[in-house]
Design an enzyme around this catalytic site. Structure first.
Site, mmCIF file in Angstrom:
data_model
loop_
_atom_site.group_PDB
_atom_site.id
_atom_site.type_symbol
_atom_site.label_atom_id
_atom_site.label_comp_id
_atom_site.label_asym_id
_atom_site.label_seq_id
_atom_site.Cartn_x
_atom_site.Cartn_y
_atom_site.Cartn_z
ATOM 1 C CE LYS A 257 -0.859 0.220 5.015
ATOM 2 N NZ LYS A 257 -0.135 1.459 5.297
ATOM 3 C CG ASP A 258 3.796 2.176 2.720
ATOM 4 O OD1 ASP A 258 2.720 2.737 3.008
ATOM 5 O OD2 ASP A 258 4.546 1.648 3.567
ATOM 6 N NE ARG B 112 -8.002 3.701 2.767
ATOM 7 C CZ ARG B 112 -8.300 2.924 3.813
ATOM 8 N NH1 ARG B 112 -9.552 2.594 4.059
ATOM 9 N NH2 ARG B 112 -7.346 2.508 4.628
ATOM 10 N NE ARG B 113 -6.891 3.181 7.728
ATOM 11 C CZ ARG B 113 -5.637 2.750 7.777
ATOM 12 N NH1 ARG B 113 -4.666 3.565 8.176
ATOM 13 N NH2 ARG B 113 -5.346 1.504 7.431
ATOM 14 N NE ARG C 272 3.280 10.285 8.708
ATOM 15 C CZ ARG C 272 4.499 10.715 8.396
ATOM 16 N NH1 ARG C 272 4.803 11.993 8.501
ATOM 17 N NH2 ARG C 272 5.407 9.868 7.974
ATOM 18 C CG ASN D 106 7.536 2.803 15.053
ATOM 19 O OD1 ASN D 106 6.842 2.812 16.064
ATOM 20 N ND2 ASN D 106 8.852 2.985 15.099
ATOM 21 N NE ARG E 35 1.128 5.269 12.610
ATOM 22 C CZ ARG E 35 0.564 5.320 11.415
ATOM 23 N NH1 ARG E 35 -0.734 5.252 11.296
ATOM 24 N NH2 ARG E 35 1.305 5.428 10.325
ATOM 25 C CB CYS F 189 0.128 8.594 0.143
ATOM 26 S SG CYS F 189 1.341 7.354 -0.307
#
Length: 306
Positions: free
Chosen positions: A78-79, A125-126, A143, A145, A149, A238
């Site tokens: 997805k990245d 998107r979220r 943001r 890792n 988070r 993104c």
């Protein structure tokens, strides 16, 4: 034969790299893992949309692929930007994990249309999907890792995090999942749940063929080729809230995809089915239909706002 594996240095990225390494070792390869810090790892105080959507997590890794410091790069699929720089290609997509989004929290949180919680996410998107279906939910950009988070959440930055199940599962935080979100609302980002293997075209052809044979999961690859074709045609990076999820239905490929406005008020969502052996054509046709059904206008408005 030795394979140098390039990866980002987060625990999740290293999990993925070791997963690749295990498969290569089982096939008789000698391996070495090389960790590389990317722009997306260094800049954590602004959203990805503001950094710029192309190559945020890949540019520095691709430099080392090109100069031969590493043989392959391991990425979260997805990245990956929809169009790779000239000379680069994705040769394998590993078997996809469950692809849905989840709510992660130390509290019992179950989203309803009346929920008034503060969720941490840096995904447009979220955020747009929450605005559409859970209008009272507030969001804050969180943001870093996964471990960073979770620490920020525990320090009070938010009540819960909105994350991909795959990473939460791979890092062993499943006990913190308070809700699995439905795919028909939170249709994932293109490639979510799969690991992609990138190479430079200077890599030896025999090596490339061996790597593809060992690492590529053909059913996942068919789905992701359709999704990535959709993303490329949509011209979505993104920072653009587009979504797509392909699945295999017998001897056919089914894909649902679309785009949602930043305020969540407009959404184009279309489902198409096509032959399994023409995934890229199916993705292109889906994107073309989304664009001509109002998606182009939404896309233009988003680009003007970002």
């Amino acid at each position: 034969m030795k394979i140098k594996i390039g990866t980002r240095g987060s625990k999740l990225a290293l999990w993925q790299a070791h997963h690749v390494e295990d498969k290569l070792k089982a096939a008789g390869f000698e391996t070495e893992i090389v960790t590389i810090e990317t722009k997306g790892d260094k800049i954590l105080d602004v959203s990805i949309a503001k950094i710029g959507s192309k190559g945020v997590f890949t540019e520095e890794i691709e430099e080392q692929l090109q100069n031969g410091t590493i043989d392959i790069a391991v990425h979260s699929a997805k990245d990956m930007q929809s169009s790779l720089p000239e000379g680069f290609e994705l040769i394998a997509f590993m078997e996809r994990e469950q692809a849905n989004d989840v709510i992660v929290s130390n509290k019992k949180i179950n989203l309803t249309p009346d929920s008034e919680v503060l969720l941490g996410t840096s995904s447009t998107r979220r955020v747009a999907t929450l605005k559409a279906h859970y209008p009272k939910v507030k969001t804050v950009a969180v943001r870093g890792n996964l471990q960073t988070r979770i620490r920020k959440m525990n320090e009070g930055a938010c009540d819960a995090l909105l994350l991909a199940y795959a990473g939460v599962h791979r890092m062993g935080y499943e006990e913190m999942i308070s809700q699995h979100l439905p795919l028909d609302q939170f249709t994932p980002a293109v490639g979510q749940g799969s690991v992609a293997i990138e190479v430079h075209n200077s890599l030896d052809d025999d090596k490339k063929k061996s790597l593809k044979r060992i690492l590529n999961h053909a059913p996942t690859a068919s789905c992701l080729l359709a999704e990535r074709s959709f993303l490329k045609t949509m011209d979505g990076g993104c920072s653009i809230p587009v979504f797509a999820m392909a699945t295999i239905q017998g001897d056919a490929l089914k894909i649902v995809g679309g785009i949602i406005s930043l305020d969540g008020k407009e959404e184009i969502r279309i489902t198409k089915t096509g032959p399994l052996d023409k995934p890229m054509k199916l993705g292109f046709e889906l994107a073309s239909e989304v664009l001509t059904s109002g998606g182009k206008q939404i896309l233009d408005e988003i680009k003007n706002q970002l």
